[in-house]
Design an enzyme around this catalytic site. Structure first.
Site, PDB file in Angstrom:
ATOM      1  N   ARG A   1      56.525  72.214  30.229  1.00 51.80           N
ATOM      2  CA  ARG A   1      57.448  73.128  30.894  1.00 51.80           C
ATOM      3  C   ARG A   1      57.631  74.385  30.064  1.00 51.80           C
ATOM      4  O   ARG A   1      57.825  74.310  28.855  1.00 51.80           O
ATOM      5  CB  ARG A   1      58.808  72.456  31.077  1.00 51.80           C
TER       6      ARG A   1
ATOM      7  N   HIS B   1      61.069  70.125  21.863  1.00 51.17           N
ATOM      8  CA  HIS B   1      61.385  71.538  21.630  1.00 51.17           C
ATOM      9  C   HIS B   1      61.098  71.830  20.168  1.00 51.17           C
ATOM     10  O   HIS B   1      61.532  71.086  19.288  1.00 51.17           O
ATOM     11  CB  HIS B   1      62.852  71.816  21.960  1.00 51.17           C
TER      12      HIS B   1
ATOM     13  N   ARG C   1      55.293  75.114  23.973  1.00 52.37           N
ATOM     14  CA  ARG C   1      56.126  74.256  23.136  1.00 52.37           C
ATOM     15  C   ARG C   1      55.372  73.080  22.532  1.00 52.37           C
ATOM     16  O   ARG C   1      55.641  72.683  21.402  1.00 52.37           O
ATOM     17  CB  ARG C   1      57.309  73.744  23.954  1.00 52.37           C
TER      18      ARG C   1
ATOM     19  N   GLU D   1      64.754  79.616  22.130  1.00 52.67           N
ATOM     20  CA  GLU D   1      63.432  80.226  22.031  1.00 52.67           C
ATOM     21  C   GLU D   1      63.520  81.757  22.035  1.00 52.67           C
ATOM     22  O   GLU D   1      62.614  82.442  21.568  1.00 52.67           O
ATOM     23  CB  GLU D   1      62.601  79.743  23.227  1.00 52.67           C
TER      24      GLU D   1
ATOM     25  N   HIS E   1      63.232  67.050  24.215  1.00 54.49           N
ATOM     26  CA  HIS E   1      63.999  68.125  24.840  1.00 54.49           C
ATOM     27  C   HIS E   1      64.082  68.017  26.360  1.00 54.49           C
ATOM     28  O   HIS E   1      65.137  68.230  26.938  1.00 54.49           O
ATOM     29  CB  HIS E   1      63.358  69.457  24.455  1.00 54.49           C
ATOM     30  N   HIS E   2      62.974  67.694  26.990  1.00 49.94           N
ATOM     31  CA  HIS E   2      62.958  67.719  28.458  1.00 49.94           C
ATOM     32  C   HIS E   2      61.993  66.658  28.958  1.00 49.94           C
ATOM     33  O   HIS E   2      60.889  66.537  28.457  1.00 49.94           O
ATOM     34  CB  HIS E   2      62.498  69.103  28.935  1.00 49.94           C
TER      35      HIS E   2
ATOM     36  N   ARG F   1      62.669  83.600  18.847  1.00 51.45           N
ATOM     37  CA  ARG F   1      61.255  83.955  18.662  1.00 51.45           C
ATOM     38  C   ARG F   1      60.867  85.086  19.607  1.00 51.45           C
ATOM     39  O   ARG F   1      60.157  86.004  19.226  1.00 51.45           O
ATOM     40  CB  ARG F   1      60.358  82.728  18.892  1.00 51.45           C
TER      41      ARG F   1
END
Ligand code: ADP
Length: 445
Positions: free
Chosen positions: A420, A242, A279, A255, A381-382, A258
């Site tokens: 993602r 991220h 990302r 996010e 992050h993921h 932004r």
């Protein structure tokens, strides 16, 4: 003290709770085990929102969207490496899941836009409040009231499998004693492996030493406990960082900041990227700046537009300046350059064209003091890869479903491809969580 039930769910995050409620709604007896002392997992940390197309909320606000565009955006975001069948299922079910979640008590009435989306389709609570805690509170309450047997501080150790079909799981109770939960159907909803640095580095060596935004229970237990069953894994090396995480404390800045208009600036006081690019692209660009991090900057109007920013301010994460010059001084970066950057950006907002970085969404000029900044860098992050499922959420082994075994949420792989999009996890885990619960219930009958 072995027990028997119809459906057992491992994990009490967004996917597990959705599965539990859906199975209960279909008339099954359900036990949900959660290793932590609280429900919610990483879903509690989800801030941005839930992407969905052709929803009742969008229609009420006069926003035109289509499932097709949602599919296209998701595939494009994932560089066309996504499992398209799963993406189609997710997008086609997205409007329905919004109504279902609202019916279960979640607030998804505010709309915004996250990176990679071409329409305002990020559904979130009123005032842009974080989606995760709101959803987990609603789903926890519903699950308890509907009679799901929730067992906290209960660790699922292994799956009972006779080579033909699953028969339940073995768990460790809070007192350390083990017992069997016998059931015809098991749903794995244990989340990702972002907090398991060994597993991260085993899959992507270059992420050694990276921080993570994940809760400490995101250790990939579902991947580990299905090893003896020889399940198919997919995209394990696809790990998302991220781009806006505070380096000193690993707190993630949503996010949506932004999305609502903030810009990224480097130590020379200059923008360097389309802030709403995907990302992976934004993360990489930050690492290429001096110091390997950047400043996320915005004005008072953006701050007012998002409740989340208030909480960042209260926690002391923001550097402030009444003027741009003052902000630059407080950060020790060149003020003339920063002033130029802001006026150039504001010019782009006026003309609607960002000739430097081609940012498409330019929601507001940044001209209302005070001005704010927070230092950000990428962190794990993921985990986009995981257990391979089909659109019925059946777990596959050599391409064939294992009888009685289902998986949903971040523990699964394929839906997001190699990247993602923000807001796509919450829709993924709830859509497939609900399907898993329903199908596990039918199978157990
Ligand atoms: P998702 O977004 O897929 O729902 P989350 O991270 O939100 O994933 O939730 C997963 C939950 O599963 C977490 O609350 C985590 O503590 C729980 N969990 C993970 N491994 C186990 C395990 N072995 N036994 C019980 N619960 C587990």
């Amino acid at each position: 003290n072995d027990v028997t039930t119809d459906v057992v769910i491992i994990g009490g995050g967004g996917a597990g709770l959705s599965a539990a409620i859906a199975a209960k709604d279909k008339g099954s007896n359900v036990i949900l085990v959660e290793k932590a002392a609280i429900l919610g997992g990483n879903t509690n940390y989800a801030t941005g929102g839930l992407n969905a197309a052709e929803t009742s909320i969008q229609k009420n606000k006069g926003i035109k969207d289509s499932v097709e565009i949602f599919i296209d955006d998701t595939m494009k975001g994932g560089k066309n490496t996504n499992n398209k069948t799963l993406v189609e299922k997710m997008a086609n079910s997205s409007a329905e899941i919004v109504d279902w979640l609202i019916e279960k008590g979640a607030d998804l009435t505010d709309l915004g836009r996250m990176g990679g989306q071409s329409v305002d389709r990020t559904h979130r609570p009123t005032g842009g409040a974080p989606v995760g805690p709101n959803m987990i509170a609603a789903l926890s309450k519903t699950a308890k009231e509907s009679g799901v047997d929730i067992r906290l501080s209960t660790f699922a150790e292994s799956i009972i499998y006779d080579g033909e079909a699953v028969k339940g799981i073995i768990v460790k109770a809070p007192n350390g004693q083990k017992y069997n939960i016998n059931s015809k159907a098991v749903v794995i909803a244990t989340g990702g492996f972002g907090a398991n640095s060994d597993l991260i580095v085993e899959n992507v060596a270059s992420l050694k030493g990276f921080g993570t935004t994940n809760h400490k229970g995101a250790t990939g237990d579902g991947i580990i406990m299905t090893k003896p069953l020889n399940v198919d894994l997919v995209d394990m090396e696809q790990i998302q960082t991220h781009p806006t995480v505070i380096p000193t404390n690993s707190v993630m800045i949503t996010e949506a900041v932004r999305g609502n208009g903030a810009i990224l600036v480097n130590r020379d006081g200059k923008r360097f990227i389309n802030e709403l690019d995907t990302r992976d692209v934004v993360s990489k660009a930050e690492l290429n700046q001096k110091g390997g991090s950047a400043y996320l900057m915005f004005d008072e109007n953006v701050k007012k537009s998002l409740k989340a920013i208030d909480s960042y301010d209260k926690k002391g994460y923001l550097t402030k300046g009444n003027t741009i010059e003052e902000l630059a001084k407080n950060l020790d970066i060149p003020s003339k350059e920063l002033e130029k950057t802001f006026s150039k950006y504001n010019e782009s907002v006026k003309t609607g064209v960002d000739s430097e970085f081609n940012r498409q969404s330019l929601p507001t000029s940044l001209s209302q003091g005070p001005f704010y900044s927070v230092e950000v860098a990428p962190a794990v992050h993921h985990t986009m890869g995981g257990i391979k499922i089909n659109e019925n959420t059946e777990v596959l082994s050599n391409g064939k479903p294992i009888k009685g075994l289902y998986a949903a949420g971040e523990v699964t792989g394929g839906i997001h491809g190699s990247n993602r999009l923000g807001g796509n996890a919450v829709v993924d885990i709830t859509v497939f969580g609900k399907i898993a619960g329903e199908n596990a219930s039918s199978f157990s009958k």
